[in-house]
Design an enzyme around this catalytic site. Structure first.
Site, PDB file in Angstrom:
ATOM      1  N   ASP A 166       0.917  -1.226  -0.024  1.00 33.55           N
ATOM      2  CA  ASP A 166       0.078  -0.145   0.055  1.00 33.55           C
ATOM      3  C   ASP A 166       0.880   1.374  -0.121  1.00 33.55           C
ATOM      4  O   ASP A 166       2.002   1.329   0.714  1.00 33.55           O
ATOM      5  CB  ASP A 166      -0.828   0.018   1.379  1.00 33.55           C
ATOM      6  CG  ASP A 166      -1.795   0.967   1.134  1.00 33.55           C
ATOM      7  OD1 ASP A 166      -2.528   1.270   0.443  1.00 33.55           O
ATOM      8  OD2 ASP A 166      -1.856   1.921   2.361  1.00 33.55           O
ATOM      9  N   GLU A 226       1.357  -0.250  -4.802  1.00 33.76           N
ATOM     10  CA  GLU A 226       0.428   0.886  -5.347  1.00 33.76           C
ATOM     11  C   GLU A 226       1.240   2.057  -5.415  1.00 33.76           C
ATOM     12  O   GLU A 226       1.225   2.836  -4.468  1.00 33.76           O
ATOM     13  CB  GLU A 226      -0.807   0.961  -4.219  1.00 33.76           C
ATOM     14  CG  GLU A 226      -1.719   2.059  -4.541  1.00 33.76           C
ATOM     15  CD  GLU A 226      -2.501   2.570  -3.474  1.00 33.76           C
ATOM     16  OE1 GLU A 226      -3.708   2.953  -3.680  1.00 33.76           O
ATOM     17  OE2 GLU A 226      -1.845   2.722  -2.448  1.00 33.76           O
ATOM     18  N   ASP A 232     -10.474   1.235  -4.183  1.00 34.80           N
ATOM     19  CA  ASP A 232     -10.316   3.063  -4.117  1.00 34.80           C
ATOM     20  C   ASP A 232     -11.066   3.674  -5.284  1.00 34.80           C
ATOM     21  O   ASP A 232     -11.869   4.590  -5.007  1.00 34.80           O
ATOM     22  CB  ASP A 232      -9.262   3.358  -4.056  1.00 34.80           C
ATOM     23  CG  ASP A 232      -8.303   3.080  -2.774  1.00 34.80           C
ATOM     24  OD1 ASP A 232      -8.920   3.460  -1.584  1.00 34.80           O
ATOM     25  OD2 ASP A 232      -7.277   2.614  -2.785  1.00 34.80           O
TER      26      ASP A 232
END
Length: 1013
Positions: free
Chosen positions: A792, A817, A900
């Protein structure tokens, strides 16, 4: 150490500005005020990077004069004659350029009105990230300013800052552009200071003041923490070390008070002690910019002898050396031609000739003339700059044809149009590597830096350095990129040399196909059909898998509200396997302040929201007057009430963050509210997590854990009331938090990436932090059963630390990410997104290629193409896919939607009704495709399943080859591995008839797929 610069895929983008030479140029005064000294823009040539492209060739008649023909000092007049061949090669090189950033505070017409101006002199897409500090606010240094204070075009960043783009002004003296932003405010308001940092959106780099935020004080009582800017008093007028003398000799004329009293007095002060003063300051900033150069090579017959004249002309500045030779056939094996040679020529290692190019008239550029016999097939060369950088053509040596057979118009024109690198047969590869080794030896003598003269040895040496962590940071980016590209090119064979012992292949006919960089899998026959066996996963290297992975994101933004998500996935495991998925990405498993799991707290506590409520009820906590009371027995609550709580619970997940730490409740067991809160604090069991991982392994699916390494929520406050002390097994103190996070008073080092302002940002430069995180990842893999990681917010810390974590945990597959904004102009997405994908490539490169990244670039371009019917966007200027998948496909994880961008958050939702066009693209193209949970269990399931089956049947993998056939307004079409042809868009396309026959196999709304017969 020198290196041969081979750029694709690692070095591509930049802002082009032209520098004809390396001399200094003056910059005009900035911001309309008088600076203390005249600024200058200078090019730092210590770290150049280059991108080389092919120009056009021509056949024409021309007259010119040649100096030193055949090594003679006499001037030879060359009469007008037909030029046999002429070609221009484009050279784009990166240089570090220094400019100025200026800050100016001016008084307006009204004494109460003031204006802060921030600007810079370098090209780029500049954004001011800023906020204000209010009087008496001791909890936060950053808050949003009043609406009337925000310049036009400002965007709010959560609840603590504003981002305002700098406006590009008209070109100033010397052709340089200025950018600036003006902030108007009234000094009678309650603002004590303005904080800001400057960001270049093109590179993602943040510019700070001595490693921390800029602070412009509007009052006198603020203590100078080293980051204040403004009018100086006393000795502070002098720059450098003398500016600190004021703090030594000039003391305030006030009695000494305790720090506590001082803080209290400061908080109560609402007016500045002295009137506000205007000022002007400058700071040097540096940025890498792209410079354009070229080299033209012209071939013609010498009128006085049976020889060919090779004339080379370039606008490269400074000293340039050419290493050159000839070849006799298409193997392009280097030979040294017979003399005469130009002046200043030496034989180099018995492999090539080395000649210093002569400066052109006027000193702007270099030139050279070379005489070779007609018997030769081609002229080979590379260029070497003064800074020991080699210029090559698309990873190979420059080749200029000499014989008539080697310069046919069709061959020449085709090579120019497509811009493809000339193919190298094994003999040529061997010859070029020999010459590369010789060049490395020369650099070794020049720089006194020891490194091996064999390319494979250098790969092994780099691996040793990377493993020890000593020299990886000091390697030039060109050296890293060249090695990683060689590994990518040779696929499994190079991975064997790069990582160690050769893997044992399960089948004899499993072979490395170098051109496509893929691993062929065997085919077996079944009754009535041919079955493609998705065999072994051959573990090429940690973190990158076999190349045939198809990823399923196994959750959405609302999954935590289920109360039994792990069990739901366990029930769907067989279905997901039958659909063709090989890897599943599970939600964050750790205890978290936010219910979704992305605000982790105790990393070893895996009782997350995704487990069962009922099983976990007796293990929860109750907040009681801000204190934690443990081991409350909820089974004493009546069963009927428990049932009601279960249903109520599904609607209160959003309240968890609000209840964290500060909600004041009482412990009466008959109250519903305490019980609801109890259910919100700890969410499940580690046993359920192990069970779902075991089930996926049983059906042949690998499992990725979603790990948040960038930030972590604290358990306790420090003496100043700031949450920066951690509990649990990893009970770190504030040394584990970066020093430039303004909210959490960290005592670590400066952050190596972007700050995530909602939680303490972890300082990965600390040895104890990295040791603990490596042990944690190892525990997740060995004890819990994870096979790899989804990482992340990797923008927050250097990719080199990720490499360290990958080395320790050895995941089967890993993906980061790296999500930042694409490039837009006046709200319209730019066609060229090279700068955006370059930032993702840079991060992957920093990890040593041991982790891939989500291809955010491809997603963004698909958005624009499908939403506005602009399918021409799906081909970059070189005719390749325009995202990360076009530069480094084996490390690109393509996707249409995730938790997201879609789900109930919808931060960047894919164009509605066009999701299957997106899947038709990513499931037929190289890269590793990821499919979102919401789309799998929807009306799209049958279409997605058919596309996955087609991908597996044709062995399409992360390194498959794409040939774009059409990219126009309303249609995009491509062929993949010469096995599959696809088209998306409302426009018409059918594969042409010819030797290759195509059979239609799939069709949906605005997409169609064919297979080769």
């Amino acid at each position: 150490m020198s290196s041969s610069v081979a750029l694709k895929p690692l070095l591509h983008h930049g802002v082009p500005i032209r520098h004809a030479s390396s001399h200094r140029r003056s910059i005009p005064k900035l911001g309309g005020a008088k600076p203390r000294a005249t600024s200058s823009l200078r090019c730092d040539r210590r770290f150049p990077r280059l991108v080389i492209g092919r120009g056009r060739s021509s056949r024409q008649r021309r007259s010119f004069f040649v100096v030193g023909c055949g090594g003679s000092a006499a001037t030879v007049a060359v009469e007008a004659a037909e030029i046999v061949y002429s070609e221009t090669f484009s050279l784009k090189r990166r240089e570090t350029v220094e400019g100025k950033m200026f800050i100016r505070l001016d008084q307006g017409k009204n004494p109460e009105n003031w204006q802060l101006t921030v600007g810079c002199s370098l090209p780029g897409k500049w954004v001011l990230h800023w906020g204000v500090h209010y009087f008496g606010d001791t909890g936060s240094e950053w808050d949003q300013p009043p609406a009337k204070m925000r310049p036009r075009g400002s965007v709010a960043i959560k609840d603590y800052a504003i981002e305002t783009p700098l406006k590009k002004l008209a070109a100033a003296e010397g052709g340089y552009c200025l950018h600036e932003v003006k902030i108007d405010f009234n000094c009678s308001c309650s603002i004590a200071a303005i904080n800001f940092v400057l960001k270049d959106e093109e590179t993602g780099r943040w510019y700070q003041n001595r490693g921390t935020d800029f602070k412009v004080p509007l009052v006198d009582y603020l203590h100078n923490g080293g980051n204040l800017i403004g009018p100086k008093r006393g000795f502070g007028l002098w720059p450098g070390a003398l500016e600190h003398l004021s703090s030594i000799f000039i003391k305030p004329e006030t009695p000494e008070t305790s720090s506590e009293e001082s803080s209290k007095e400061s908080a109560e002060t609402v007016q500045p002690d002295k009137p506000l003063e205007g000022f002007y300051e400058e700071q040097s900033i540096v940025k890498e910019v792209l410079l354009d150069n070229s080299v033209n090579v012209t071939i013609k017959k010498c009128p006085e002898s049976a020889k060919k004249l090779v004339y080379l002309d370039s606008d490269l500045p400074g000293d340039v050396v050419i290493h050159w030779g000839v070849c006799r056939d298409n193997t392009r094996k280097w030979e040294i031609p017979a003399d005469p040679y130009p002046p200043d020529t030496q034989i180099f290692k018995n492999k090539a000739l080395r000649t210093q190019l002569q400066p052109k008239d006027g000193g702007l550029g270099v030139k050279g003339l070379f005489t070779v016999d007609e018997e030769y097939h081609g002229f080979l060369f590379v260029l070497k700059l003064k800074d020991e950088t080699w210029l090559k053509f698309m990873e190979n040596d420059f080749f200029v044809p000499l014989s008539s057979s080697s310069i046919s118009p069709a061959q020449s024109e085709g090579r120019q149009r497509e811009g493809k690198a000339l193919e190298m047969v094994p003999e040529l590869q061997s010859g070029c590597r020999d010459l590369d080794n010789a060049r490395k030896e020369e650099n070794e003598e020049a720089s006194q830096t020891s490194h091996t003269d064999v390319f494979i040895s250098e790969i092994r040496s780099l691996v040793t350095d990377m493993s020890s962590g000593k020299d990886w940071k000091t390697k030039s980016k060109e050296a890293q990129g060249r090695i990683l590209r060689e590994i990518e090119k040779l696929a499994a064979e190079a991975y064997r040399l790069f990582r160690g012992p050769s893997p044992t292949l399960a089948e004899e006919n499993t072979s490395v196909v170098e051109a496509a960089s893929t691993v062929e899998l065997p085919t077996i026959s079944a009754k009535g059909s041919t079955v493609q066996v998705m065999k072994p996963p051959i573990k090429i290297s940690p973190g990158t898998g076999s190349g045939y992975e198809i990823l399923c994101q196994g959750f959405n933004w609302e999954s935590h509200k289920s109360g039994r998500w792990y069990k739901e996935l366990q029930e769907k495991a067989k279905t997901l396997s039958s659909l063709g998925f090989t890897v599943i990405w599970l939600p964050p498993p750790t205890e978290s302040v936010s219910p979704e799991g992305y605000m982790p707290k105790d990393l070893y506590n895996l009782n997350s929201r995704y487990g069962s409520i009922a099983q976990n009820a007796g293990q929860c906590h109750v907040a009681n007057k801000y204190h934690i009371v443990h081991n409350v027995n909820l089974y004493s609550v009546p069963r009927k009430l428990q049932m009601w709580l279960h249903y109520i619970y599904k609607f209160i997940g959003i309240l968890d963050a609000a209840f964290h730490h500060t909600i004041e409740i009482y412990r009466e067991p008959q109250l519903i509210l305490p019980c609801i809160l109890v259910l919100s604090f700890r969410y499940g069991t580690i046993d359920e997590l192990k069970a779902v991982i075991k089930r996926f392994h049983e059906v042949g699916i690998k499992v990725l854990g979603d790990v948040v390494l960038n930030h972590r929520c604290a358990h306790f406050k420090n003496q100043n009331g700031v949450w920066n002390l951690f509990g649990g097994r990893l009970n770190w103190d504030d040394r584990a938090i970066v020093a430039d996070d303004p909210h959490f008073q960290g005592r670590g080092n400066k952050s190596s990436g972007d700050n995530f302002h909602a939680a303490p940002n972890i300082d990965h430069s600390q040895e104890f932090v990295r040791k603990d995180l490596k042990q944690w990842l190892h525990w997740l893999g060995q004890d819990i059963g994870y096979d790899g990681w989804r990482l992340d917010f990797v923008r927050g810390f250097w990719g080199g630390y990720v490499k360290d974590y990958m080395d320790a945990s050895e995941p089967y597959f890993a993906v980061g990410e790296y999500w930042d904004s694409l490039s837009y102009t006046y709200g319209e997405m730019d066609y060229n997104q090279d700068a955006h994908r370059q930032r993702i490539i840079d991060w992957i490169n920093a990890t040593g290629g041991m982790a891939g990244a989500f291809d955010v670039t491809t997603k963004g371009i698909l958005h624009a193409a499908l939403e506005k019917c602009e399918y021409w966007r799906l081909s970059d200027p070189k005719g390749n896919p325009p995202g990360v998948v076009g530069w480094w496909p084996s490390r690109a994880v393509t996707f249409v939607e995730n938790h997201d961008t879609g789900s109930t958050q919808g931060h960047w939702r894919f164009p509605g009704g066009k999701e299957m066009q997106g899947y038709a693209y990513i499931l037929t193209h190289p890269g590793t495709p990821a499919v979102f949970y919401d789309h799998i269990f929807s009306n799209y399931q049958s279409e997605i399943s058919a596309l996955i089956s087609l991908r597996n049947r044709n062995k399409i993998n992360c390194r498959s080859m794409v040939k774009i056939l059409q990219a126009e307004r309303d249609v995009y079409a491509a062929t993949i591995d010469d096995k599959v042809t696809m088209k998306i868009g409302p426009g018409y396309y059918e594969p042409p008839s010819g030797p290759r026959q195509w059979s239609f196999v799939l069709e949906g709304k605005d997409y169609k797929i064919w297979e080769a017969v």
